[in-house]
Motif scaffolding. Structure first.
Motif, short mmCIF file in Angstrom:
data_model
loop_
_atom_site.label_atom_id
_atom_site.label_comp_id
_atom_site.label_asym_id
_atom_site.label_seq_id
_atom_site.Cartn_x
_atom_site.Cartn_y
_atom_site.Cartn_z
N LEU A 80 2.49 1.24 -3.09
CA LEU A 80 0.98 1.82 -4.63
C LEU A 80 0.59 3.20 -4.48
CD1 LEU A 80 -0.50 1.05 -6.42
CD2 LEU A 80 -2.39 0.58 -5.18
N GLN A 84 1.27 -0.78 0.13
CA GLN A 84 -0.32 0.01 0.53
C GLN A 84 0.96 1.25 -0.41
OE1 GLN A 84 -3.14 -0.19 -0.53
NE2 GLN A 84 -4.29 -1.85 0.11
N GLY A 140 -3.17 -8.00 -5.74
CA GLY A 140 -4.08 -8.44 -6.17
C GLY A 140 -3.63 -10.16 -5.83
N LEU A 147 0.17 -3.74 -8.38
CA LEU A 147 -1.11 -3.57 -8.34
C LEU A 147 -1.73 -5.58 -9.13
CD1 LEU A 147 -3.39 -1.10 -10.45
CD2 LEU A 147 -4.06 -1.98 -8.18
N GLN A 180 -4.70 -9.73 -1.90
CA GLN A 180 -5.66 -9.80 -1.90
C GLN A 180 -6.18 -11.23 -1.73
OE1 GLN A 180 -6.41 -6.67 -4.15
NE2 GLN A 180 -5.94 -5.50 -2.47
N GLU A 212 -11.68 -7.57 -4.16
CA GLU A 212 -10.54 -6.48 -4.30
C GLU A 212 -9.57 -7.00 -5.18
OE1 GLU A 212 -10.29 -3.06 -3.38
OE2 GLU A 212 -12.39 -3.51 -2.55
N SER A 230 -8.16 -5.33 -8.72
CA SER A 230 -6.33 -4.93 -8.77
C SER A 230 -6.05 -5.67 -9.94
CB SER A 230 -5.81 -5.07 -7.81
OG SER A 230 -5.83 -4.29 -6.44
#
Length: 513
Positions: free
Chosen positions: A281, A278, A307, A303, A310, A318, A322
């Motif tokens: 990003l 995060q 992904g 991303l 997640q 989510e 991504s």
């Protein structure tokens, strides 16, 4: 990504289902050396009269200075070729004026002030400088050849990087060679060059860049403690540098955070991995607002990795979001630069396919896998060393899907090709590819349990897989899941798990002894 002063900083793309890391070699801006040209003739040893001082900021008349110098030479009055001598001296002075070699500029001053010994000494230094400047420039030319050739002719690239290292083995050359051999999955050569580069760094950011890229290699070799150590030191250095120069070093902070996040995810440390991703990003999105052409690929990389995380956390909505944003970006980039970004398209398609399969969306999953596989097979035709592992990865995942769809002949075919490829890779690089051999064996064991029941074949696969992964569980935490899955197959055959595991452990011990 591009970095100031032409630093090579490697970014890492995380792929799953089989737990390997793919590290695409990024084409960076190519540094150019200064134009230092040999001066040609001019080997006269001459002395000058005092007072003929040179101010390099003012123009000099070569003919006038040559005439003054010539008159001071012993025997000049008896020289029958006075005009030729002055002409030769004039050419020498003119060449010294034009030359960018710093020692020749000093030699011109020594020459004009009749300091013969100093003049000769400076010309010796000028000659050495010229030789080194030529070698450095020639080495950079070879690096530039190799950086392009790696995508279309890896053999030619290997020759070019070998020549570059022989010509001028400085930090830049060693790091470039190390990155190239990592791209080819020749980890031993790559590590030797990273360590060589690390021994000759001259700045903090050179050390941090080398550590980041070395960390990628250590992670690929499943040497997680050393990889984390390398990343953490690189990250600490980049944060310090970014405090005073954020424009230059914030991109590097984000790159190392992305790579550290991939490592933390592999260690099942999901909270720390998400925190790293995060932050990376956030930085990359801000950079991409001002310079999308440079930083949008980096946004897509993070991303993709986010992904994966997640999806592992079962946050499918989510994860899908991504992946789709990453895939859209990579497809757009690949339209104008397919050589660089098609591998990333394939990686994200592979990961999206896993997500779609987990959600039982088999038609879309197969579509994603087949497109990824097509791209990877094409890439592997010209560069098998780099892309065959990715072909095997997608074949493994496709085999799982085909088994779920009751397409058993195709599933077995996919597993067998994946297993054959991983076995070949593991012969030269067991530390990296033996876990992949085990994964495909476990999938085959499940296949011969659920799809085409055959207890003997199933248990042979499971037994071999356990012998591989049992010694790896402490070093590679994610392989504990492999053990649990394999023992689940044993249990399903109504065989005592503990006895079976004991048997595998004893056989492994005998093998070691």
């Amino acid at each position: 990504m591009k970095n100031s002063n032409f630093r090579w900083l490697k970014d890492k793309t995380w792929q799953w289902i089989i737990g390997t890391i793919a590290m695409p070699f990024i084409l960076f801006g190519l540094s150019k050396c200064g134009d230092n040209k040999p001066t040609g003739n001019g080997n006269l040893l001459i002395s000058c009269s005092p007072g003929a001082t040179i101010n390099s900021n003012q123009p000099i008349n070569p003919d006038s200075l040559a005439a003054k110098i010539a008159k001071q030479l012993p025997g000049y009055q008896n020289d029958k070729n006075k005009e030729e001598l002055i002409k030769t001296l004039s050419k020498q002075v003119a060449q010294l004026q034009k030359d960018k070699n710093p020692f020749r500029e000093k030699a011109l001053n020594a020459l004009s002030n009749n300091r013969l010994d100093e003049y000769m000494e400076l010309l010796e230094k000028a000659a050495e400088y010229e030789k080194n400047a030529y070698r450095k420039k020639a080495a950079q030319d070879q690096i530039n050849i190799g950086t392009v050739a790696q995508f279309i002719n890896p053999q030619k690239a290997q020759i070019a990087f070998t020549k570059a290292i022989e010509l001028w083995p400085d930090w830049n050359t060693c790091l470039s060679g190390a990155d190239f051999y990592q791209f080819l999955n020749e980890f031993q050569k790559s590590e030797q060059l990273y360590l060589r580069a690390l021994a000759i760094v001259s700045t903090k950011d050179e050390r941090a860049t080398t550590l980041n890229n070395l960390g990628n290699l250590q992670a690929a070799k499943n040497n997680y403690p050393e990889a984390e150590k390398s990343y953490q030191e690189a990250l600490k250095t980049y944060r310090e540098l970014a405090r005073t120069n954020p424009q230059t070093y914030l991109p590097n902070v984000a790159t190392t955070l992305n790579n550290l996040g991939a490592l933390q995810a592999d260690k099942n440390n999901y909270p720390e991995a998400e925190k790293s991703y995060q932050e990376a990003l956030k930085i990359r999105r801000e950079l991409a607002r001002a310079n999308p052409q440079t930083y949008l690929p980096d946004v897509a990389t993070t991303l993709n990795n986010l992904g994966n995380l997640q999806a592992h956390k079962n946050n499918y909505p989510e994860a899908k979001k991504s992946y789709q944003e990453a895939l859209k970006t990579y497809r757009e980039l690949a339209r104008t630069n397919p050589q660089t970004y098609l591998p990333n398209v394939a990686t994200t398609l592979n990961n999206l396919g896993v997500l779609q399969a987990d959600k039982n969306n088999y038609p879309e999953a197969e579509k994603s896998y087949q497109e990824a596989l097509k791209i990877r097979r094409e890439l592997a035709r010209t560069n098998p060393q780099t892309y065959l592992p990715n072909v095997a990865m997608t074949l493994n995942n496709l085999g799982v899907l085909q088994a779920h769809k009751n397409n058993y002949p195709e599933a077995e075919k996919s597993y067998q090709e994946a297993l054959k490829t991983y076995r070949e890779l593991a012969r030269t690089n067991p530390q990296t590819y033996l876990p992949n051999v085990a994964t495909t064996l476990i999938n085959q064991g499940i296949f011969f349990l659920q799809s085409v029941p055959d207890q003997k074949k199933s248990l042979v696969c499971i037994e071999e897989a356990l012998r591989i992964v049992i010694p790896l569980t402490e070093k590679l935490p994610y392989t504990k899941k492999y053990v649990a899955t394999a023992l689940g197959v044993v249990k399903a055959w109504n065989i005592d798990e503990k006895e079976f595991l004991k048997k595998c452990t004893q056989q492994q011990k005998r093998k070691i002894d």
